[in-house]
Scaffold this motif. Structure first.
Motif, PDB file in Angstrom:
ATOM      1  N   LEU A  36       0.826  -1.210   0.000  1.00  0.00           N
ATOM      2  CA  LEU A  36       0.000   0.000   0.000  1.00  0.00           C
ATOM      3  C   LEU A  36       0.857   1.255   0.000  1.00  0.00           C
ATOM      4  CD1 LEU A  36      -2.815  -1.075   2.488  1.00  0.00           C
ATOM      5  CD2 LEU A  36      -2.941  -0.929   0.000  1.00  0.00           C
ATOM      6  N   ALA A  39       2.380   1.872  -3.504  1.00  0.00           N
ATOM      7  CA  ALA A  39       1.404   2.252  -4.520  1.00  0.00           C
ATOM      8  C   ALA A  39       0.941   3.688  -4.350  1.00  0.00           C
ATOM      9  CB  ALA A  39       0.194   1.313  -4.463  1.00  0.00           C
ATOM     10  N   SER A  40       1.620   4.432  -3.486  1.00  0.00           N
ATOM     11  CA  SER A  40       1.240   5.818  -3.216  1.00  0.00           C
ATOM     12  C   SER A  40       2.450   6.728  -3.354  1.00  0.00           C
ATOM     13  CB  SER A  40       0.655   5.944  -1.805  1.00  0.00           C
ATOM     14  OG  SER A  40       0.174   7.250  -1.565  1.00  0.00           O
ATOM     15  N   HIS A  93      -5.968   4.915   0.102  1.00  0.00           N
ATOM     16  CA  HIS A  93      -6.462   4.705  -1.252  1.00  0.00           C
ATOM     17  C   HIS A  93      -7.981   4.581  -1.169  1.00  0.00           C
ATOM     18  CE1 HIS A  93      -2.400   3.600  -2.812  1.00  0.00           C
ATOM     19  NE2 HIS A  93      -2.238   3.129  -1.591  1.00  0.00           N
ATOM     20  N   ASP A  95     -11.303   3.444  -2.809  1.00  0.00           N
ATOM     21  CA  ASP A  95     -11.654   2.481  -3.849  1.00  0.00           C
ATOM     22  C   ASP A  95     -13.099   2.565  -4.299  1.00  0.00           C
ATOM     23  OD1 ASP A  95      -9.079   1.331  -3.981  1.00  0.00           O
ATOM     24  OD2 ASP A  95      -9.511   0.105  -2.214  1.00  0.00           O
ATOM     25  N   GLU A 228      -1.609   3.761  -9.140  1.00  0.00           N
ATOM     26  CA  GLU A 228      -0.990   2.890  -8.147  1.00  0.00           C
ATOM     27  C   GLU A 228      -0.183   1.778  -8.810  1.00  0.00           C
ATOM     28  OE1 GLU A 228      -3.787  -0.207  -6.207  1.00  0.00           O
ATOM     29  OE2 GLU A 228      -5.002   1.596  -6.446  1.00  0.00           O
ATOM     30  N   ASP A 229      -0.624   1.296  -9.971  1.00  0.00           N
ATOM     31  CA  ASP A 229       0.143   0.274 -10.682  1.00  0.00           C
ATOM     32  C   ASP A 229       1.458   0.846 -11.201  1.00  0.00           C
ATOM     33  OD1 ASP A 229      -1.823  -1.573 -10.206  1.00  0.00           O
ATOM     34  OD2 ASP A 229      -2.732  -1.440 -12.203  1.00  0.00           O
ATOM     35  N   ARG A 232       3.804   1.344  -8.195  1.00  0.00           N
ATOM     36  CA  ARG A 232       4.304   0.075  -7.665  1.00  0.00           C
ATOM     37  C   ARG A 232       5.353  -0.528  -8.604  1.00  0.00           C
ATOM     38  NH1 ARG A 232      -0.280  -2.135  -7.240  1.00  0.00           N
ATOM     39  NH2 ARG A 232      -0.801  -1.541  -5.115  1.00  0.00           N
TER      40      ARG A 232
END
Length: 242
Positions: A36, A39-40, A93, A95, A228-229, A232
């Protein structure tokens, strides 16, 4: 030494980081928490100065169990963390938005992290130089090597803060609409509205010199990808999965 409640794959558990409300949503394993964080790009750092709480948004990145962030050397946050300050860094995040059949059950699906530690100003020249490279290359791998070198004054004007993650917890809601059983019989509309942060089409600087093309290293930041992808993947590319 591993402390109580800690394993090699999880952070130690105490009243400070234990998820108290809806504890079944809590997670303390490093894989979930690190995923997490990686991804930020934007976090919020909370700390107290002379009894006054502050919360500052800033860019950050992770290296193993350490978090780094930066800012102007004149900022209140950095001035007051130079000698070691207890701090809490959070990311979240969003969602989905959840519309239920009563106001109490309206909610959101989310993934969030709280990380605790003692933040300190990075003063070692070699560590600061490496961190300033990572500040760019962690998000855009290998980009620093193609850039104009920062001046002495630019480096002096930028401070870097580091914090070892002493404890951390993740909290995740992913259940969508969750009404009371009897409320499903009511003629009331309910839904889940997914929320995603998606990259748009790149907008090249209008003052680019002729012949300057977008480098292949930025292909991960392509239109339509989830942010986020991309973040990461960039972390993995820079740290080779570290």
């Amino acid at each position: 030494m591993i402390t109580e409640g800690e394993t090699t794959t999880s952070y130690p558990l105490s009243p400070r980081n234990r998820v108290k409300r809806l504890h079944e949503r809590g997670s303390y394993d490093k894989a979930t928490i690190h995923g997490l964080l990686d991804a930020s790009m934007l976090c919020h750092v909370s700390y107290v100065v002379d009894g006054q709480p502050y919360c500052t948004p800033t860019f950050f990145w992770r290296e193993e169990n350490n978090l780094y962030w930066h800012g102007s050397s004149a900022s209140r946050m950095l001035r007051n963390q130079s000698d070691g300050q207890r701090a809490c860094l959070t990311v979240a995040h969003l969602d989905s938005l959840v519309l239920a059949r009563c106001g109490f059950n309206h909610s959101a699906d989310y993934r969030a992290v709280m990380a605790f530690g003692t933040a300190y100003l990075v003063t070692d020249a070699a560590e600061k130089e490496r961190a300033l490279v990572a500040m760019v290359d962690r998000f855009f791998p290998d980009r620093t090597a193609t850039l104009r070198q920062s001046t002495v004054q630019e480096i002096k004007a930028t401070s870097v803060i580091a914090m070892e993650i002493e404890q951390a917890s993740a909290k995740i809601r992913s259940k969508g609409v969750a009404d009371d059983d009897e409320d499903y019989e009511l003629p009331i509309y309910a839904e889940r509205i997914p929320v995603r942060t998606v990259l748009g089409a790149p907008e090249p600087c209008p003052r680019l010199l002729d012949g300057v093309e977008r480098p292949a290293s930025l292909r991960g930041y392509s239109e339509g990808r989830l942010l986020e992808d991309a973040l990461r993947d960039a972390h993995f590319a820079h740290y080779a999965g570290g």
